[in-house]
Enzyme design. Sequence first.
Site, short mmCIF file in Angstrom:
data_model
loop_
_atom_site.label_atom_id
_atom_site.label_comp_id
_atom_site.label_asym_id
_atom_site.label_seq_id
_atom_site.Cartn_x
_atom_site.Cartn_y
_atom_site.Cartn_z
CB CYS A 97 -1.00 -0.03 1.15
SG CYS A 97 -2.40 1.12 0.87
CD GLU A 149 -2.07 -6.12 5.05
OE1 GLU A 149 -2.08 -4.92 5.39
OE2 GLU A 149 -1.94 -6.48 3.85
CG HIS A 171 -4.06 -2.90 3.11
ND1 HIS A 171 -2.93 -2.79 3.89
CD2 HIS A 171 -4.39 -1.64 2.75
CE1 HIS A 171 -2.58 -1.52 4.01
NE2 HIS A 171 -3.44 -0.81 3.32
#
Length: 303
Positions: free
Chosen positions: A142, A237, A235
Amino acid sequence: MPIKIRSDLPACGILEQENVFVITEKRALSQDIRPIRVAVVNLMPTKETTETQLLRLLANTPLQIEISLIRMEHHTYRHTGADYLEKFYVPSGELFRAKYDGMIVTGAPVEQLPFEDVDYWKELCEIMDYAKEHVFSTLYVCWGAFAGLHHLHAVPKHQLEEKLFGVFYSQRTTPNDPLLRGLDDSFPIPQSRYAEVHEDDVLSRPELTILSRSEEAGVTLVKSNDNREIFMTGHLEYDADTLAVEYWRDKAKGLPIGIPKNYFPDDNPALPPRSYWRSTAHLIYSNWLNYYVYQGTPFNFVD
């Protein structure tokens, strides 16, 4: 095989409850192998949450991975206590005295600032320059991806008129790259950002390759042609509820925020969201560790 972390790190207990294989330093000493050394430069204010999210993905591999959490030595942290940082994080000055097989540079909520106005920008540039010679492959996430593309390849960051917020499908643009091995031709990536890079700017750099793009989210994955740098604008994650937490947080602050796209069932924030990007996340992180870190790193690289 497990990730090697301190037994008193909060993420350790969470991952053990999820049956994610972690190993403490004491047990790791009994295994006669060289672990893969990965540094995580965690720029997110939610340190414990981000640690758990990333460690969960890094543990999904047959490799033993030794994790070092890195903090900015000359930055004052407002959301994480000094005792926590002192206990679990290595100052960036120590990072420069070692080599790592892999490194992750996370996002940060500073996308609306010029890079030079970020108080740790000079220190981060030193880390990125250091990684070119002393880290075999670095994953920039990001804002970290925007920072890396800007500093290392002169690719500019462009501000968006409104926050790109939701889960968007990307299409692979390079058919056989190992990072995307096992993925479908179209795959979801959560996005939460106020900036983007333009495709033409990336294509103007012959040392870079675009791996995936989205009709709505633009460029989503880029790599350097030597595989030493991976740039991800989203993102993967994120947990299932992370975008919801961000949405309700911004609503409570009275900030102009729309419902994250393609996220809540029927676009109804009262309904609990479900992750449908988890398999994509595990595949990409496992592929990065396997093909770009483990198989590419010389055995004595960190000696």
